[in-house]
Design a protein around this motif. Structure first.
Motif, short mmCIF file in Angstrom:
data_model
loop_
_atom_site.label_atom_id
_atom_site.label_comp_id
_atom_site.label_asym_id
_atom_site.label_seq_id
_atom_site.Cartn_x
_atom_site.Cartn_y
_atom_site.Cartn_z
N PRO A 76 -36.27 -29.27 -5.25
CA PRO A 76 -34.97 -28.98 -4.63
C PRO A 76 -34.90 -29.27 -3.13
O PRO A 76 -35.90 -29.17 -2.41
CB PRO A 76 -34.79 -27.46 -4.86
CG PRO A 76 -35.81 -27.08 -5.88
CD PRO A 76 -36.92 -28.05 -5.76
N LEU A 77 -33.70 -29.66 -2.69
CA LEU A 77 -33.36 -29.67 -1.26
C LEU A 77 -32.31 -28.58 -1.08
O LEU A 77 -31.21 -28.68 -1.62
CB LEU A 77 -32.79 -31.01 -0.83
CG LEU A 77 -32.14 -31.05 0.57
CD1 LEU A 77 -33.18 -30.77 1.66
CD2 LEU A 77 -31.44 -32.37 0.84
N VAL A 78 -32.65 -27.54 -0.39
CA VAL A 78 -31.75 -26.39 -0.19
C VAL A 78 -31.23 -26.43 1.24
O VAL A 78 -32.02 -26.39 2.19
CB VAL A 78 -32.48 -25.06 -0.48
CG1 VAL A 78 -31.56 -23.88 -0.19
CG2 VAL A 78 -32.98 -25.02 -1.92
N SER A 79 -29.92 -26.53 1.41
CA SER A 79 -29.31 -26.57 2.73
C SER A 79 -28.77 -25.21 3.13
O SER A 79 -28.12 -24.54 2.31
CB SER A 79 -28.16 -27.60 2.75
OG SER A 79 -28.66 -28.88 2.51
N VAL A 80 -29.03 -24.81 4.36
CA VAL A 80 -28.56 -23.53 4.87
C VAL A 80 -27.72 -23.78 6.12
O VAL A 80 -28.23 -24.29 7.13
CB VAL A 80 -29.73 -22.59 5.25
CG1 VAL A 80 -29.21 -21.22 5.62
CG2 VAL A 80 -30.76 -22.52 4.14
N ASN A 81 -26.43 -23.46 6.05
CA ASN A 81 -25.56 -23.58 7.22
C ASN A 81 -25.69 -22.30 8.03
O ASN A 81 -24.98 -21.32 7.79
CB ASN A 81 -24.11 -23.81 6.76
CG ASN A 81 -23.19 -24.08 7.94
OD1 ASN A 81 -23.59 -24.02 9.09
ND2 ASN A 81 -21.94 -24.39 7.65
N CYS A 82 -26.63 -22.30 8.96
CA CYS A 82 -26.99 -21.06 9.69
C CYS A 82 -25.79 -20.37 10.35
O CYS A 82 -25.65 -19.15 10.24
CB CYS A 82 -28.08 -21.36 10.72
SG CYS A 82 -29.63 -21.90 9.96
N PRO A 83 -24.88 -21.07 11.06
CA PRO A 83 -23.77 -20.38 11.72
C PRO A 83 -22.78 -19.76 10.73
O PRO A 83 -22.04 -18.84 11.10
CB PRO A 83 -23.08 -21.49 12.53
CG PRO A 83 -24.05 -22.60 12.60
CD PRO A 83 -24.87 -22.51 11.37
N ALA A 84 -22.75 -20.25 9.49
CA ALA A 84 -21.76 -19.76 8.52
C ALA A 84 -22.17 -18.44 7.88
O ALA A 84 -21.35 -17.77 7.25
CB ALA A 84 -21.54 -20.81 7.43
N ILE A 85 -23.45 -18.06 8.01
CA ILE A 85 -23.94 -16.82 7.40
C ILE A 85 -24.00 -15.73 8.46
O ILE A 85 -24.61 -15.92 9.52
CB ILE A 85 -25.34 -17.03 6.78
CG1 ILE A 85 -25.29 -18.15 5.73
CG2 ILE A 85 -25.86 -15.74 6.16
CD1 ILE A 85 -26.65 -18.55 5.19
N PRO A 86 -23.36 -14.58 8.21
CA PRO A 86 -23.40 -13.49 9.20
C PRO A 86 -24.84 -13.12 9.54
O PRO A 86 -25.72 -13.14 8.68
CB PRO A 86 -22.71 -12.33 8.47
CG PRO A 86 -21.84 -12.98 7.45
CD PRO A 86 -22.56 -14.22 7.02
N GLU A 87 -25.06 -12.83 10.82
CA GLU A 87 -26.41 -12.54 11.31
C GLU A 87 -27.09 -11.43 10.52
O GLU A 87 -28.29 -11.49 10.24
CB GLU A 87 -26.33 -12.15 12.80
CG GLU A 87 -27.68 -12.01 13.47
CD GLU A 87 -27.56 -11.64 14.94
OE1 GLU A 87 -28.39 -10.85 15.41
OE2 GLU A 87 -26.62 -12.13 15.60
N THR A 88 -26.32 -10.43 10.10
CA THR A 88 -26.89 -9.29 9.36
C THR A 88 -27.38 -9.69 7.97
O THR A 88 -28.22 -9.01 7.38
CB THR A 88 -25.85 -8.17 9.22
OG1 THR A 88 -24.64 -8.74 8.68
CG2 THR A 88 -25.55 -7.54 10.57
N LEU A 89 -26.87 -10.81 7.45
CA LEU A 89 -27.23 -11.24 6.09
C LEU A 89 -28.20 -12.42 6.07
O LEU A 89 -28.76 -12.74 5.02
CB LEU A 89 -25.97 -11.62 5.30
CG LEU A 89 -24.94 -10.52 5.05
CD1 LEU A 89 -23.74 -11.10 4.31
CD2 LEU A 89 -25.57 -9.38 4.24
N LEU A 90 -28.38 -13.08 7.23
CA LEU A 90 -29.15 -14.31 7.26
C LEU A 90 -30.60 -14.11 6.82
O LEU A 90 -31.13 -14.89 6.03
CB LEU A 90 -29.12 -14.93 8.67
CG LEU A 90 -29.78 -16.30 8.81
CD1 LEU A 90 -29.17 -17.32 7.85
CD2 LEU A 90 -29.68 -16.81 10.25
N GLU A 91 -31.24 -13.05 7.29
CA GLU A 91 -32.63 -12.79 6.91
C GLU A 91 -32.75 -12.62 5.40
O GLU A 91 -33.65 -13.18 4.75
CB GLU A 91 -33.17 -11.55 7.63
CG GLU A 91 -34.64 -11.29 7.34
CD GLU A 91 -35.17 -10.04 8.02
OE1 GLU A 91 -36.30 -9.64 7.70
OE2 GLU A 91 -34.44 -9.45 8.86
N SER A 92 -31.85 -11.84 4.81
CA SER A 92 -31.86 -11.63 3.37
C SER A 92 -31.60 -12.93 2.62
O SER A 92 -32.23 -13.21 1.59
CB SER A 92 -30.81 -10.58 2.99
OG SER A 92 -30.68 -10.49 1.59
#
Length: 458
Positions: free
Chosen positions: A196-212
């Motif tokens: 897999p290539l998994v893309s994560v749009n970091c700014p689109a995920i709320p900071e409180t949820l990004l770690e999870s």
């Protein structure tokens, strides 16, 4: 072998002329003569030089400085240094900085044969390598990363090179340049391409949820965590994870990410145990991370972990020559998406779009072309469609509508400026010829140039 262009550089005119006659008589070379280092640089920037034979000691730009500059312009040029018998040490220094070999004056035919035979063989090998490299690039980038400029060729070469490794890559560039496309291509050409290539749009995920989201969580780790859940790193196991706009993540998440890079393991939120994770990390950013480090907003140790390999994606203004190619490509795919026959693009439209500024880079150009196709009812895209799209883009997006006459004048001035800049470029700055092609009087063109501030390139 076809005759190769060879540049001879020496401030002694008679020596250069004599050497050129000997070389052209005995070797498959076409000699271009230069009598100074500065003149030689102009020729190298203009012509397809394969071999450089330069004297060591010359007024102004000497042989060593010339070779240093040539190496930056085109490292594939094979350089030979000419030196007097007593300057062998300087010739050795020249070889260390990039010269292929050296000749001592006076040059004998036997010595010339020995050195040039090796040089010609090297040029032959370099040309074959270049041909094979271009063939590889063409097969890897059939309809992706459209562009034929030198800067795009080098970008594609870098992508192929880094794809063959498993190192972390930091992809940098302005918004809209195609950083995500570069990342996808690195994955497609890597040994992990079947994973897999998994893309994560970091700014689109709320900071409180990004770690999870990144590392997963255990049941009961926080309010609402009713079940255990794998994170995106776990889903990318064996493959690649793309952290898009890495510069936007918090210092807390940066610390956790650093642990992943150092230990090759992740720890889900609410868990006391770590899980081994085999993931290649690609990261993109349009920010100046060095400035963020200085301000304490980005971890320096994480930066160096991410920046093992770096790829800079060029902006559109750095490769304007690719704009007609990109426009044609986007028109083709847009017509296909809409189920239309492919539309022809007028030369005036291509000239205008090539001169226009694109702060949003390729993404902005693609969106503009899509609107052009929609607003062009016939089978040809004309300037009137460009004006209609710009009217829609500019007037109605502003708080105060520009008066009709003012905006009409702006459109006409922009078109006129772009049109005559292109015509003057074609005619090499010849105003009389530009006026003739345009069908107007020379004095009229001069007045237009003065009114619109059009200056001839020197």
């Amino acid at each position: 072998m076809d005759k190769l262009e060879m540049l001879l550089v020496d401030d002694e005119k008679d020596f250069v002329d004599g050497l050129a006659r000997i070389i052209e008589k005995n070797f498959p070379c076409q000699c271009i003569k230069s009598y100074s280092g500065e003149q030689a640089l102009d020729i190298i920037n203009r012509d397809e030089i394969k071999i450089l034979l330069t004297d060591l000691r010359m007024p102004g730009l000497n042989g060593i400085e010339l070779i240093k500059k040539v190496q930056k312009i085109n490292p594939d040029i094979t350089s030979i240094i000419l030196t007097a018998y007593g300057s062998i040490e300087s010739a050795v220094e020249a070889v260390k900085i990039g010269a292929y070999d050296f000749l001592t004056k006076p040059v004998s035919l036997e010595q010339l044969r020995l050195v040039l035979s090796k040089v010609l063989e090297r040029v032959k090998i370099l040309e074959e390598n270049k041909r094979l490299k271009q063939k590889l690039i063409a097969s890897c980038f059939a309809k992706e990363l459209v562009g034929e400029t030198l800067i795009m060729q080098r970008l594609k070469e870098k992508i192929i090179a880094v794809a063959n490794t498993d190192f972390t890559v930091l992809i940098r560039g302005e918004s809209g340049t195609g950083k995500e496309l570069v990342a996808k291509k690195i994955h497609q050409l890597s040994r992990r391409k079947h994973k897999p290539l998994v893309s994560v749009n970091c700014p689109a995920i709320p900071e409180t949820l990004l770690e999870s989201e990144l590392f997963g969580h255990k049941k009961g780790a926080f309010t609402g965590a009713n079940n255990s859940r794998d994170g995106l790193f776990k889903k990318a196991d064996g493959g690649t994870i793309l952290l898009d706009e890495i510069g936007d993540i918090s210092l807390e998440v940066q610390a956790k990410l650093l642990r992943v890079l150092q230990e090759k393991e992740i720890r889900p939120v609410g868990s006391n145990t770590s899980i081994k994770c085999d993931v290649r990390i690609l990261a993109t950013t349009n920010q100046d991370l060095e400035t963020k480090i200085a301000k304490g907003l980005f971890r320096e140790d994480l930066f160096y972990r991410l920046n093992v390999l770096e790829i800079k994606v060029p902006s559109l203004r750095e490769r304007r020559e690719d704009i007609p190619l990109l426009v044609s490509y986007f028109v083709g795919i847009t017509c296909k998406e809409l189920g239309l026959l492919e539309k022809e693009i007028s030369p005036e439209v291509l000239a205008y779009l090539s001169s226009k500024e694109w702060p949003g880079n390729v993404r902005e150009l693609q969106n503009f072309v899509r609107r052009l196709v929609v607003f062009s009812p016939g089978n040809k895209i004309e300037l009137k469609s460009v004006n209609l799209v710009e009217l829609d883009d500019n007037i109605y997006s502003q708080e105060n509508i520009i008066p009709y006459k003012t905006y009409k004048k702006q459109i006409l001035d922009n078109f006129t400026r772009s049109y005559f800049k292109k015509v003057l470029q074609i005619t090499g700055g010849n105003i009389s010829e530009a006026a003739r092609i345009s069908g107007i009087e020379r004095v009229s063109l001069q007045k237009i140039m003065k009114r619109l501030g059009i200056k001839l390139d020197k």
